[in-house]
Design a protein around this motif. Structure first.
Motif, PDB file in Angstrom:
ATOM      1  N   LEU A 143       7.886  -3.857  -6.832  1.00  0.00           N
ATOM      2  CA  LEU A 143       8.937  -3.618  -7.823  1.00  0.00           C
ATOM      3  C   LEU A 143       8.389  -2.899  -9.051  1.00  0.00           C
ATOM      4  N   VAL A 144       7.181  -3.243  -9.472  1.00  0.00           N
ATOM      5  CA  VAL A 144       6.562  -2.545 -10.598  1.00  0.00           C
ATOM      6  C   VAL A 144       6.321  -1.081 -10.244  1.00  0.00           C
ATOM      7  N   SER A 145       5.811  -0.848  -9.030  1.00  0.00           N
ATOM      8  CA  SER A 145       5.548   0.529  -8.603  1.00  0.00           C
ATOM      9  C   SER A 145       6.825   1.354  -8.592  1.00  0.00           C
ATOM     10  N   LEU A 189      12.335   1.519   0.065  1.00  0.00           N
ATOM     11  CA  LEU A 189      12.983   0.373  -0.571  1.00  0.00           C
ATOM     12  C   LEU A 189      13.880  -0.387   0.408  1.00  0.00           C
ATOM     13  N   CYS A 190      14.528   0.316   1.319  1.00  0.00           N
ATOM     14  CA  CYS A 190      15.347  -0.359   2.331  1.00  0.00           C
ATOM     15  C   CYS A 190      14.489  -1.258   3.212  1.00  0.00           C
ATOM     16  N   VAL A 191      13.350  -0.739   3.656  1.00  0.00           N
ATOM     17  CA  VAL A 191      12.440  -1.525   4.500  1.00  0.00           C
ATOM     18  C   VAL A 191      11.894  -2.716   3.720  1.00  0.00           C
ATOM     19  N   VAL A 192      11.492  -2.487   2.465  1.00  0.00           N
ATOM     20  CA  VAL A 192      10.958  -3.567   1.623  1.00  0.00           C
ATOM     21  C   VAL A 192      12.007  -4.657   1.421  1.00  0.00           C
ATOM     22  N   GLY A 193      13.241  -4.253   1.113  1.00  0.00           N
ATOM     23  CA  GLY A 193      14.290  -5.230   0.882  1.00  0.00           C
ATOM     24  C   GLY A 193      14.585  -6.071   2.105  1.00  0.00           C
ATOM     25  N   SER A 239       9.677   0.768 -10.141  1.00  0.00           N
ATOM     26  CA  SER A 239      10.274   0.944 -11.468  1.00  0.00           C
ATOM     27  C   SER A 239       9.629   2.128 -12.191  1.00  0.00           C
ATOM     28  N   ARG A 240       8.328   2.275 -12.034  1.00  0.00           N
ATOM     29  CA  ARG A 240       7.645   3.429 -12.628  1.00  0.00           C
ATOM     30  C   ARG A 240       7.994   4.712 -11.884  1.00  0.00           C
ATOM     31  N   ILE A 241       8.159   4.602 -10.571  1.00  0.00           N
ATOM     32  CA  ILE A 241       8.565   5.775  -9.793  1.00  0.00           C
ATOM     33  C   ILE A 241       9.947   6.251 -10.221  1.00  0.00           C
ATOM     34  N   LEU A 242      10.866   5.303 -10.411  1.00  0.00           N
ATOM     35  CA  LEU A 242      12.219   5.668 -10.835  1.00  0.00           C
ATOM     36  C   LEU A 242      12.203   6.361 -12.187  1.00  0.00           C
ATOM     37  N   ALA A 243      11.387   5.848 -13.113  1.00  0.00           N
ATOM     38  CA  ALA A 243      11.282   6.482 -14.430  1.00  0.00           C
ATOM     39  C   ALA A 243      10.726   7.898 -14.310  1.00  0.00           C
ATOM     40  N   ALA A 244       9.764   8.079 -13.397  1.00  0.00           N
ATOM     41  CA  ALA A 244       9.186   9.415 -13.213  1.00  0.00           C
ATOM     42  C   ALA A 244      10.175  10.368 -12.534  1.00  0.00           C
ATOM     43  N   ILE A 245      10.957   9.857 -11.581  1.00  0.00           N
ATOM     44  CA  ILE A 245      11.930  10.708 -10.884  1.00  0.00           C
ATOM     45  C   ILE A 245      12.986  11.227 -11.852  1.00  0.00           C
ATOM     46  N   VAL A 256       0.830  -1.207   0.000  1.00  0.00           N
ATOM     47  CA  VAL A 256       0.000   0.000   0.000  1.00  0.00           C
ATOM     48  C   VAL A 256       0.863   1.256   0.000  1.00  0.00           C
ATOM     49  N   MET A 257       1.942   1.240   0.768  1.00  0.00           N
ATOM     50  CA  MET A 257       2.830   2.404   0.823  1.00  0.00           C
ATOM     51  C   MET A 257       3.546   2.624  -0.508  1.00  0.00           C
ATOM     52  N   SER A 258       3.900   1.537  -1.189  1.00  0.00           N
ATOM     53  CA  SER A 258       4.524   1.704  -2.508  1.00  0.00           C
ATOM     54  C   SER A 258       3.520   2.275  -3.519  1.00  0.00           C
ATOM     55  N   TYR A 259       2.267   1.863  -3.407  1.00  0.00           N
ATOM     56  CA  TYR A 259       1.232   2.427  -4.293  1.00  0.00           C
ATOM     57  C   TYR A 259       1.020   3.900  -3.989  1.00  0.00           C
ATOM     58  N   ASP A 260       1.027   4.256  -2.712  1.00  0.00           N
ATOM     59  CA  ASP A 260       0.885   5.663  -2.322  1.00  0.00           C
ATOM     60  C   ASP A 260       1.991   6.512  -2.929  1.00  0.00           C
TER      61      ASP A 260
END
Length: 310
Positions: free
Chosen positions: A214-216, A244-248, A218-224, A116-120
């Protein structure tokens, strides 16, 4: 055979086979980690509650994550500390089953909150103009309630399959808490259905959410990378890198524990992984968010300045 079976009413947690001196050192270390976990996540909850600048969807979900980490630690660490002081002290059947249920509930719920946090973050960075509409407080409340509900129901499914099994001895669990796979080894019945459901649940609660995260990102990185201002890039990277640190840390340790092939010494290695997952993850999460997140550090300074001025 059924007449010779004896019903198990309590279990002995074997923990780590160490000398009394090492056990006392671990007791001190784990007590310190436990206090740091409660204080760190408690500070995160307090900052989100006291600072109006953190009354946003992202920190609403972060407050739930901090609460889950506190509950996660409270469910396992006290029992470990008791066993270090008195290794022979048993845990009741009801207490063991309750600990297993809560461990799975909090673990499942944390997985869903990380998704949910990655979607946010995806909506905030990729669709900033529509963010307030998409992530309304009603949507945030529904997502939070759904995460807790699905996490609890999935744990309830595991428990319904576990409670139907007879336990007729031995009553020694080769672990430092009532972890479901270790408890299943003591059942004197066929546990193949339980293991199949556990593996299927791991796919549902670990692999699928990790793919979505990871999909979220990857799109965030492209937008950044498309952001023109350096300050905007820095702020976006600061927020997302902490996530990403917490997710990993969380997904990496959980997948290795439940889905990786077993090694030659699976039990001792599994204990170390669970130790990291149950002790260090809840302690590291607030440190990661406070050290990597500019807004959290700013809120901490504002609260401290307000207290000193008053």
């Amino acid at each position: 055979m059924e007449k010779n079976q004896t019903v198990v009413t309590e279990f002995i947690l074997l923990g780590f086979c160490l000398s009394p001196r090492i056990q006392m050192l671990l007791f001190g270390l784990f007590s310190l980690i436990y206090v740091c976990t409660l204080l760190g996540n408690g500070v995160i909850l307090g900052l989100i509650l006291l600072d109006p600048g953190l009354h946003t969807p992202m920190y609403f979900f972060l407050s739930h994550l901090a609460f889950v980490d506190i509950a996660y630690a409270c469910n396992t660490v006290p029992q470990v500390l008791v066993n270090l002081l008195n290794p022979a002290k048993p845990i009741s059947y009801a207490g063991c089953m309750t600990q297993t249920f809560l461990f799975m509930t909090f673990g499942h719920t944390e997985c869903l909150f990380l998704v949910v946090m990655s979607y946010d973050r995806y909506v905030a960075i990729c669709h900033p103009l529509r963010y307030s509409v998409i992530m309304s407080w009603r949507v945030c409340t529904v997502l939070a309630v759904a995460s807790w509900t699905y996490g609890s129901l999935l744990a309830l499914l595991h428990m319904s399959l576990l409670l139907r099994l007879p336990f007729c001895g031995p009553h020694e669990i080769n672990h430092f808490f009532c972890e479901i796979l270790s408890v299943l080894k003591l059942a004197c019945a066929d546990t193949r259905l339980n293991k199949v459901v556990i593996f299927a649940a791991c796919v549902f609660i670990l692999v699928v959410p990790l793919c979505l995260v990871l999909v979220s990102y990857s799109r965030i990185l492209a937008a950044i990378l498309k952001i023109q201002s350096w300050e905007g890039r820095r702020k976006a990277f600061s927020t997302c890198s902490s996530h990403l640190c917490v997710v990993g840390l969380f997904f990496g340790s959980a997948i290795v524990m439940y889905m990786a092939p077993k090694s030659r010494h699976p039990e001792e290695q599994q204990k170390i992984l669970y130790l990291f997952h149950s002790f260090f993850n809840p302690m590291l999460n607030p440190l990661i968010y406070s050290l990597r997140n500019i807004e959290v550090k700013g809120a901490l300074r504002r609260v401290m300045c307000k207290d000193s001025s008053s």
